[in-house]
Design an enzyme around this catalytic site. Structure first.
Site, PDB file in Angstrom:
ATOM      1  N   SER A   1       0.869  -1.307   0.095  1.00 18.53           N
ATOM      2  CA  SER A   1       0.057   0.069   0.152  1.00 18.53           C
ATOM      3  C   SER A   1       0.726   1.370  -0.219  1.00 18.53           C
ATOM      4  CB  SER A   1      -0.684  -0.004   1.161  1.00 18.53           C
ATOM      5  OG  SER A   1      -1.929   1.058   1.172  1.00 18.53           O
ATOM      6  N   THR A   2       0.954   1.921   0.924  1.00 18.13           N
ATOM      7  CA  THR A   2       1.557   3.473   0.938  1.00 18.13           C
ATOM      8  C   THR A   2       3.287   3.114   0.846  1.00 18.13           C
ATOM      9  OG1 THR A   2       0.085   4.141   2.841  1.00 18.13           O
ATOM     10  CG2 THR A   2       1.874   5.285   2.412  1.00 18.13           C
TER      11      THR A   2
ATOM     12  N   HIS B   1      -2.832  -0.960  -3.204  1.00 14.25           N
ATOM     13  CA  HIS B   1      -4.021  -0.216  -2.842  1.00 14.25           C
ATOM     14  C   HIS B   1      -3.882   1.236  -3.617  1.00 14.25           C
ATOM     15  CE1 HIS B   1      -4.206  -2.238   1.269  1.00 14.25           C
ATOM     16  NE2 HIS B   1      -4.781  -2.587   0.325  1.00 14.25           N
TER      17      HIS B   1
ATOM     18  N   MET C   1      -0.021   1.102   5.083  1.00 14.98           N
ATOM     19  CA  MET C   1      -0.871   1.410   6.310  1.00 14.98           C
ATOM     20  C   MET C   1      -1.867   0.520   6.395  1.00 14.98           C
ATOM     21  SD  MET C   1      -2.710   5.174   7.144  1.00 14.98           S
ATOM     22  CE  MET C   1      -3.871   4.987   5.591  1.00 14.98           C
TER      23      MET C   1
ATOM     24  N   ASP D   1      -4.238  -4.726   6.256  1.00 17.45           N
ATOM     25  CA  ASP D   1      -4.629  -5.553   5.083  1.00 17.45           C
ATOM     26  C   ASP D   1      -3.496  -6.678   4.694  1.00 17.45           C
ATOM     27  OD1 ASP D   1      -6.470  -6.660   2.941  1.00 17.45           O
ATOM     28  OD2 ASP D   1      -5.681  -5.206   1.683  1.00 17.45           O
TER      29      ASP D   1
END
Length: 366
Positions: free
Chosen positions: A185-186, A212, A305, A308
């Site tokens: 993600s991030t 994401h 972050m 997940d």
């Protein structure tokens, strides 16, 4: 990238940079409502922002992509050599041009991004969106002494009982690996851009990825990885077969699952409910991977972050998959990999530079 430590009582200082007066006011209002944030100033373009940074000493810049005189990309390139640790959150429209600029900004060192509507629309909805999206993205880069900060990588104690014992996991983990499954993600575009050039052209397994990102962004990410990699990289489509040496990325706003068709494994997309507030979700993909591949998988959790991927990793680990998590110092945010490490599910916690070599070693059975 370790989180910045804030002493108790000190607020996170934010400089808002956007050519729209309305957007500057909205962002300022949304951030000022949070007791841990302080808007220390604003600027209508990058040139003025660069002049104000040494005066205002912000911790965070919210930076619009498209501005007159000096746009977000030019500003980012100019400030990074002088302010390498300043958190920069890009503001981008949900358009092809906005998505392309955001992917480029991430490659120049932007910390994260948020998307904004092409027109402001309802002020209440815009404020709510900023509260839900921008505020958490700013706070993820900071922590206070005594707060809930994950311990660093190797040897971390499980936060709760792992679903299987380590000895059982070790026994199950033997055998050939037929798939690489990645959740991120991030900080993901930059992390993937470091990992992918190390994969050889003759890689004999497919790669499936959940990053994401919203629609359009994932297609552009696939194109960028294709340019810097010896592999083929595609945005997944329904019915697309998995092939050795080909990486597929879940498209924005769609969960990616896998299904078997005779001897082939095909991609399937759906818009089922978000999981962990995400669509695509890593957990959805990893459960599907476990159903088809069992433990013959190298599962990788990179910077991001939240948590997940944790439940999906539990399922894969129980089947005997090898689990690799990125370490805290090299992660932009050690949320997702940290959750896996703290749960005692990671076979290896490694710096980003060692992720690709470790994957290749596991594919060889080492």
């Amino acid at each position: 990238m370790p989180k910045t430590i804030l002493q108790n009582g000190r607020k996170i200082r934010v400089l808002v940079v956007d050519d729209s007066v309305v957007i500057r006011r909205l962002v300022t209002q949304a951030l000022s409502e949070d007791p841990e944030l302080e808007v220390v100033g604003s600027a209508p373009n990058g040139k003025i922002a660069l002049q104000r940074i040494p005066q205002l000493n912000p911790d965070v810049l919210t930076l619009d992509v498209e501005m007159p005189e000096m746009d977000g990309l030019q500003t980012l390139r100019a400030l990074r050599p002088h302010y390498p640790h300043l958190v920069v959150i890009m503001f981008s429209t949900l358009t092809q041009r906005g998505a392309s600029s955001t992917i480029e900004a991430l490659s120049y060192g932007a910390s994260d991004y948020v998307t904004k509507a092409a027109n402001v629309g309802s002020l209440d909805r815009s404020l709510q969106s900023l509260r839900l999206e921008l505020v958490p993205k700013i706070k993820q880069f900071f922590h206070r002494p005594g707060g809930d900060r994950p311990s660093s990588a190797q040897g971390v104690a499980p936060a709760r009982s792992a679903p299987i014992t380590l000895s059982r996991a070790s026994r199950l983990a033997r055998g050939p690996r037929r798939l690489i499954a990645i959740g991120v993600s991030t900080g993901g575009p930059t992390a993937l851009a470091e990992v992918f050039p190390s994969f050889p052209r003759e890689l004999d397994v497919p790669i499936v990825i959940v990053q994401h990102m919203p629609p359009m962004f994932t297609k552009l990410l696939a194109e960028r990885l294709q340019q810097i990699s010896r592999l083929k990289v595609r945005e997944a489509e329904s019915g697309m077969p998995l092939e050795p040496g080909v990486a597929v990325i879940a498209p924005g706003d769609y969960h990616l699952t896998l299904r078997r068709d005779g001897t082939r494994v095909l991609c399937a997309l759906n818009q089922g409910p978000p999981e962990n507030s995400c669509r695509p979700a890593v957990d959805v993909l990893f459960r599907s991977v476990a159903d088809l591949y069992g433990g013959s998988v190298v599962a990788v959790i990179l910077t991001g972050m939240g948590q997940d991927g944790l439940r999906g990793v539990e399922t894969l680990k129980a089947a005997g998959a090898y689990v690799l998590a990125q370490d805290e110092p090299s992660s932009v945010v050690w949320g997702m990999p940290g959750a896996v490490a703290r749960a005692g599910l990671a076979d290896t916690v490694a710096p980003l530079a060692q992720i690709a070599p470790e994957i290749l070693r596991r594919l060889k059975g080492e």
